[in-house]
Design an enzyme around this catalytic site. Sequence first.
Site, mmCIF file in Angstrom:
data_model
loop_
_atom_site.group_PDB
_atom_site.id
_atom_site.type_symbol
_atom_site.label_atom_id
_atom_site.label_comp_id
_atom_site.label_asym_id
_atom_site.label_seq_id
_atom_site.Cartn_x
_atom_site.Cartn_y
_atom_site.Cartn_z
ATOM 1 C CB ILE A 131 -0.051 1.084 -9.441
ATOM 2 C CG1 ILE A 131 -0.855 0.324 -10.618
ATOM 3 C CG2 ILE A 131 -0.984 1.946 -8.506
ATOM 4 C CD1 ILE A 131 -1.829 -0.457 -10.278
ATOM 5 C CD GLU A 132 2.670 4.808 -4.672
ATOM 6 O OE1 GLU A 132 3.657 4.834 -4.307
ATOM 7 O OE2 GLU A 132 2.001 5.710 -5.094
ATOM 8 N N GLY A 188 6.958 -4.555 -1.744
ATOM 9 C CA GLY A 188 6.928 -4.972 -3.029
ATOM 10 C C GLY A 188 6.039 -3.689 -3.786
ATOM 11 C CG ASP A 206 0.688 -1.014 6.636
ATOM 12 O OD1 ASP A 206 0.749 0.293 7.545
ATOM 13 O OD2 ASP A 206 1.504 -1.015 5.930
#
Length: 795
Positions: A444-445, A450, A562
């Site tokens: 996915i990303e 991670g 974040d």
Amino acid sequence: MGDEKDSWKVKTLDEILQEKKRRKEQEEKAEIKRLKNSDDRDSKRDSLEEGELRDHRMEITIRNSPYRREDSMEDRGEEDDSLAIKPPQQMSRKEKAHHRKDEKRKEKRRHRSHSAEGGKHARVKEKEREHERRKRHREEQDKARREWERQKRREMAREHSRRERDRLEQLERKRERERKMREQQKEQREQKERERRAEERRKEREARREVSAHHRTMREDYSDKVKASHWSRSPPRPPRERFELGDGRKPGEARPAPAQKPAQLKEEKMEERDLLSDLQDISDSERKTSSAESSSAESGSGSEEEEEEEEEEEEEGSTSEESEEEEEEEEEEEEETGSNSEEASEQSAEEVSEEEMSEDEERENENHLLVVPESRFDRDSGESEEAEEEVGEGTPQSSALTEGDYVPDSPALSPIELKQELPKYLPALQGCRSVEEFQCLNRIEEGTYGVVYRAKDKKTDEIVALKRLKMEKEKEGFPITSLREINTILKAQHPNIVTVREIVVGSNMDKIYIVMNYVEHDLKSLMETMKQPFLPGEVKTLMIQLLRGVKHLHDNWILHRDLKTSNLLLSHAGILKVGDFGLAREYGSPLKAYTPVVVTLWYRAPELLLGAKEYSTAVDMWSVGCIFGELLTQKPLFPGKSEIDQINKVFKDLGTPSEKIWPGYSELPAVKKMTFSEHPYNNLRKRFGALLSDQGFDLMNKFLTYFPGRRISAEDGLKHEYFRETPLPIDPSMFPTWPAKSEQQRVKRGTSPRPPEGGLGYSQLGDDDLKETGFHLTTTNQGASAAGPGFSLKF
């Protein structure tokens, strides 16, 4: 005006002559009188009275005077003439007539001048009155025009709001119809699938009944033949020899189960595996079309429960049929107790041979079914569950077997089967499952700390998200960043925060994964593919869910640090979830000094940009304000290229702060070292225009307040009037659905900056899986069924 006109009138010649004559006579009289008076004064002054002294100081002598005595005397004479009383003069008749004519003429002129002056004044006043009248008329017209325009604007606004309301209602009705249609289609598919499964099970039961009946008739025929042959060859034997020549059972023990029982159990297991493989494909298709993760999970669990209930009914039916067959065989056996023992021994030998044949067939079927390699961890757990089920059912075979029973060993596996079988997994963390139990679907990303994969649990067929943690210093122990992320995300469970299922591990310490519920979208990639921005009601729904998640974090003393649109996930059900806790940490009171290099640059609060080391929940609220603006415009609010550029963009839109509006501003490290350009005004309102109401802009200003102590909290933000004015927030179930971009091949997006100290070295974080033990991401068979390779391991 009339007196002034009289003084201006022109004198006639006679009047002028008479005036000259009169003045001349007056001058002569005055001269005579003056001379007489001067002589008297001189005589008086020359002769002093008795006892009078002359005072020379009182004598004033004027020398070199420009005025002469004669001049002064003439002037005095003129004055006296003008003041003198004149006697009436005698006028002739002719002069009187002439004088009367002059008087009449003067009177006419005076009357004419008065009338002309009066007419002029009247005309001026009339003009003034006309001007005033026209002015009032124009004012009335302007007032009426303004009132008409105001009324027209009101009508247009009402019409616009009515059209907008109708459009929104039509859109909501359309979405509701689409949702109902999807639900109906889903129900129809589920109904067809249930009917198909029921039909397949019915056919399978009929086939099993036919096979069992065929076996029973074959046994009966064979027993009849054996009886006939033994009646002719073998003498009768006592019943005690049955144990000696039989299969090792004692005389008092029960007879073993018929030979078709193991075969039926193996056939049922084969049927279950076939059904599970079918369910995998069906559940995959249903998940792609389902609109909500929870509803899909509930429907999946419901279908599994229905399937288990139907399988239990089948097992009960099969066990009842088997019990009936056993009773019939026992009756036949009681009738044949008088027969010889050789017949019984041959019959038992036939049963043992049939049992061996059924077990061999089962092994062959299992070898054909095991297309996807599974680890011994899976196989051991599966065998233990099957053993528990067999004990719980209490089959005659399990109760009748004793130590003396002979059970053949499993046949040796071929070299091909040895290659398919995986070695036993020894987890580095005790109690955690292995990553081998998941099938990778796609990558996915990259997160802050991670890489995230989309995977499927091989046991439950559920789609999950696996996040591989960064373990670059595993030789020094478990990384504090990974431990902090796991601890924080497990502590902060909430409907609007990603749900953690478990922790799974790879072959060694550097392969640790967090298993989370799979969510279809993140807001960053979703807004890049959307053709139209979110509606105001949708923005309010997203902001309410975001504030609830942030409030839960702050209530549990957790800073996310974040928050950005790429870390906010959105499901098909319209549920927003906060993700990526790689930079999150707990905080306490009093505040401690933390690193200021946190939060992605575009969403970083001004106190962090200016070098403050003591900060609190206000840094998250600034990020929430930036996300609020991005949801409205689909563009980042402050897309700075560097820290200095970011500060300048913030100051340009919000104005340069000062010590008055931000106490302690001059003491910040960056303010002491550099000077910023002056922007005295807040220009943020121009960037939104009609996209944001006055209440919404007030909330935006409170999110983007310079002084952290005055910045609004998440709890107060939820109470703001912006969320109570029209249009109201919509229900999450009314959200439209989009194709899940995370289920497609990953395309690199270079638009959003990376978070600080994270993500820079993670673009190749999963590439070493092709060389070492762990995930193997296969791109050739993406989207394949459960029979595909998925995650493969290399040892």
